[in-house]
Motif scaffolding. Sequence first.
Motif, PDB file in Angstrom:
ATOM      1  N   LEU A 131      38.178  -3.479  46.348  1.00 45.33           N
ATOM      2  CA  LEU A 131      38.047  -2.170  46.865  1.00 45.33           C
ATOM      3  C   LEU A 131      38.378  -2.246  48.358  1.00 45.33           C
ATOM      4  N   HIS A 132      38.621  -3.265  49.147  1.00 46.46           N
ATOM      5  CA  HIS A 132      39.121  -3.330  50.290  1.00 46.46           C
ATOM      6  C   HIS A 132      40.586  -3.073  50.181  1.00 46.46           C
ATOM      7  N   LYS A 133      41.181  -3.410  49.303  1.00 45.44           N
ATOM      8  CA  LYS A 133      42.897  -3.081  49.145  1.00 45.44           C
ATOM      9  C   LYS A 133      43.080  -1.918  48.499  1.00 45.44           C
ATOM     10  N   TYR A 134      42.179  -1.564  47.384  1.00 42.60           N
ATOM     11  CA  TYR A 134      42.438  -0.187  46.601  1.00 42.60           C
ATOM     12  C   TYR A 134      41.135   0.508  46.828  1.00 42.60           C
ATOM     13  N   PRO A 135      40.611   1.094  47.956  1.00 44.44           N
ATOM     14  CA  PRO A 135      39.417   1.954  48.164  1.00 44.44           C
ATOM     15  C   PRO A 135      39.180   3.032  47.332  1.00 44.44           C
ATOM     16  N   GLY A 136      40.320   3.619  46.730  1.00 45.08           N
ATOM     17  CA  GLY A 136      40.185   4.737  45.864  1.00 45.08           C
ATOM     18  C   GLY A 136      39.653   4.266  44.299  1.00 45.08           C
ATOM     19  N   HIS A 137      39.944   2.951  44.222  1.00 50.54           N
ATOM     20  CA  HIS A 137      39.629   2.711  42.778  1.00 50.54           C
ATOM     21  C   HIS A 137      38.053   2.286  42.379  1.00 50.54           C
ATOM     22  N   THR A 138      37.532   2.342  41.102  1.00 50.89           N
ATOM     23  CA  THR A 138      36.181   2.148  40.916  1.00 50.89           C
ATOM     24  C   THR A 138      36.209   0.910  40.051  1.00 50.89           C
ATOM     25  N   VAL A 139      35.247  -0.091  40.644  1.00 58.34           N
ATOM     26  CA  VAL A 139      34.837  -1.205  39.973  1.00 58.34           C
ATOM     27  C   VAL A 139      33.647  -1.433  39.202  1.00 58.34           C
ATOM     28  N   VAL A 140      33.830  -1.742  37.948  1.00 52.45           N
ATOM     29  CA  VAL A 140      32.512  -1.856  37.042  1.00 52.45           C
ATOM     30  C   VAL A 140      32.351  -3.490  36.717  1.00 52.45           C
ATOM     31  N   ASP A 141      31.078  -3.604  36.241  1.00 52.96           N
ATOM     32  CA  ASP A 141      30.650  -4.839  35.828  1.00 52.96           C
ATOM     33  C   ASP A 141      31.082  -5.471  34.952  1.00 52.96           C
ATOM     34  N   LEU A 142      31.374  -6.650  34.640  1.00 54.24           N
ATOM     35  CA  LEU A 142      32.069  -7.605  33.418  1.00 54.24           C
ATOM     36  C   LEU A 142      31.266  -8.756  33.642  1.00 54.24           C
ATOM     37  N   ARG A 143      30.489  -8.979  32.209  1.00 53.56           N
ATOM     38  CA  ARG A 143      29.792 -10.375  32.326  1.00 53.56           C
ATOM     39  C   ARG A 143      30.268 -10.926  30.783  1.00 53.56           C
ATOM     40  N   LYS A 152      36.111  -7.327  26.058  1.00 50.42           N
ATOM     41  CA  LYS A 152      35.574  -6.123  26.659  1.00 50.42           C
ATOM     42  C   LYS A 152      36.697  -5.263  27.295  1.00 50.42           C
ATOM     43  N   LEU A 153      37.781  -6.065  27.804  1.00 51.34           N
ATOM     44  CA  LEU A 153      38.830  -5.370  28.359  1.00 51.34           C
ATOM     45  C   LEU A 153      39.486  -4.862  27.482  1.00 51.34           C
ATOM     46  N   ASN A 154      39.784  -5.163  26.295  1.00 51.62           N
ATOM     47  CA  ASN A 154      40.590  -4.666  25.012  1.00 51.62           C
ATOM     48  C   ASN A 154      39.599  -3.132  24.446  1.00 51.62           C
ATOM     49  N   ASP A 155      38.414  -3.424  24.506  1.00 56.10           N
ATOM     50  CA  ASP A 155      37.535  -2.380  23.959  1.00 56.10           C
ATOM     51  C   ASP A 155      37.324  -1.102  24.835  1.00 56.10           C
ATOM     52  N   ASN A 156      37.548  -1.342  26.238  1.00 58.47           N
ATOM     53  CA  ASN A 156      37.217  -0.191  26.960  1.00 58.47           C
ATOM     54  C   ASN A 156      38.339   0.416  27.734  1.00 58.47           C
ATOM     55  N   ASN A 157      38.154   1.588  28.387  1.00 61.03           N
ATOM     56  CA  ASN A 157      39.264   2.216  29.018  1.00 61.03           C
ATOM     57  C   ASN A 157      39.623   1.778  30.477  1.00 61.03           C
ATOM     58  N   TRP A 158      39.194   0.564  30.679  1.00 61.19           N
ATOM     59  CA  TRP A 158      39.699  -0.048  32.041  1.00 61.19           C
ATOM     60  C   TRP A 158      41.212  -0.208  32.211  1.00 61.19           C
ATOM     61  N   ASN A 159      41.518  -0.221  33.438  1.00 64.20           N
ATOM     62  CA  ASN A 159      42.916  -0.498  33.673  1.00 64.20           C
ATOM     63  C   ASN A 159      43.021  -1.955  33.506  1.00 64.20           C
ATOM     64  N   GLY A 160      42.141  -2.914  34.050  1.00 70.33           N
ATOM     65  CA  GLY A 160      42.576  -4.285  34.161  1.00 70.33           C
ATOM     66  C   GLY A 160      40.912  -4.819  34.321  1.00 70.33           C
ATOM     67  N   ALA A 161      40.984  -6.183  34.454  1.00 68.99           N
ATOM     68  CA  ALA A 161      39.907  -7.277  34.778  1.00 68.99           C
ATOM     69  C   ALA A 161      40.527  -8.306  35.519  1.00 68.99           C
ATOM     70  N   ILE A 162      39.569  -8.830  36.498  1.00 68.58           N
ATOM     71  CA  ILE A 162      39.960  -9.915  37.116  1.00 68.58           C
ATOM     72  C   ILE A 162      39.404 -11.454  36.454  1.00 68.58           C
ATOM     73  N   PHE A 163      40.060 -12.522  36.475  1.00 67.75           N
ATOM     74  CA  PHE A 163      39.874 -13.604  35.901  1.00 67.75           C
ATOM     75  C   PHE A 163      40.519 -14.598  36.910  1.00 67.75           C
ATOM     76  N   ALA A 164      39.740 -15.928  36.581  1.00 70.68           N
ATOM     77  CA  ALA A 164      40.279 -17.010  37.342  1.00 70.68           C
ATOM     78  C   ALA A 164      41.496 -17.747  36.485  1.00 70.68           C
ATOM     79  N   ALA A 165      42.524 -17.976  37.086  1.00 66.09           N
ATOM     80  CA  ALA A 165      43.541 -18.324  36.631  1.00 66.09           C
ATOM     81  C   ALA A 165      43.301 -19.653  35.708  1.00 66.09           C
ATOM     82  N   ALA A 166      42.572 -20.331  36.281  1.00 65.30           N
ATOM     83  CA  ALA A 166      42.388 -21.754  35.843  1.00 65.30           C
ATOM     84  C   ALA A 166      41.701 -21.749  34.515  1.00 65.30           C
ATOM     85  N   GLY A 167      40.693 -21.009  34.425  1.00 63.46           N
ATOM     86  CA  GLY A 167      39.892 -20.901  33.013  1.00 63.46           C
ATOM     87  C   GLY A 167      40.958 -20.306  31.914  1.00 63.46           C
TER      88      GLY A 167
END
Length: 305
Positions: A131-143, A152-167
Amino acid sequence: MVKTIRIGTRDSELALWQAHTVQDKLRNLGYTTTLVTVKSTGDILLDKPLYELGITGIFTKTLDIAMINNEVDIAVHSMKDVPTALPKGIVEAAVLERANVQDILLHKGLDFLNGQGIIATGSLRRQAQWLHKYPGHTVVDLRGNVNTRMQKLNDNNWNGAIFAAAGLERINLKPKDYLDLDWMIPAPAQGAMLVVAKQDDSYCLEALSHLNHINSEICVHIERAFLKELEGGCTAPIGALARIDKDQIHFTGVLFSLDGKDKVEISKTCKIAEKKDIGVKCAQWILENGGREIMESIKKEMSKE
């Protein structure tokens, strides 16, 4: 004395990969091992953000109890999930060599970056930095575990999801098309694996000492000292990264408000020999330069929920 070392682990694919990695290393050293899987509260309760559950170490608590009850001898964790204060009688036994520390964005195309976008993450740190970099975006919870979150990323209308590369790299799920978020400061100890054991278990402590990677241990301890000094028991958007280059340590630490609007950051370089308290001192500088007000506002916002 020779005994079979019981390795406690969560039952997600990533957790099992980590446990098998430790098992293989111990076996190569001549130790006898067996895996014991448990399901954590953090894996079961997927309908609430982590910070709302009010449990310290939600992904580690079940394994802590199993160890205290003598059901397992050691436990393997993603170190960024481990509270800065371990339960009485349980100690850090080994920090394995650190993997990729970066966050990455899995996406369905990047046209949205210059306009409206919906990004998914269960991390306050990632949310605030996005949000600091993209204040106009919406962030939704992902568990959920890695596989669940990718579905869940595939099943929803989200543009993207953030992951740890290592995992994703560890279980071969990192896609060819992703965005490396090299501007995002990772979580303290991100990319590191921690093995804990009982304080009085000299057999396991001796076995695990052979797995410890000293440079990784130095870096994650600085980051976690920074985290502990800042948090004061409150979950907050905190990033920290220490790197060793020859005889020097380069450290960057950052604190954000929940909405990402406010940010206090520090970068410091020192010689390894002068590393004592660098994490704590950097955290104190953050608090004295606007961080204390940010932490107070976060605590007020959390208390309303």
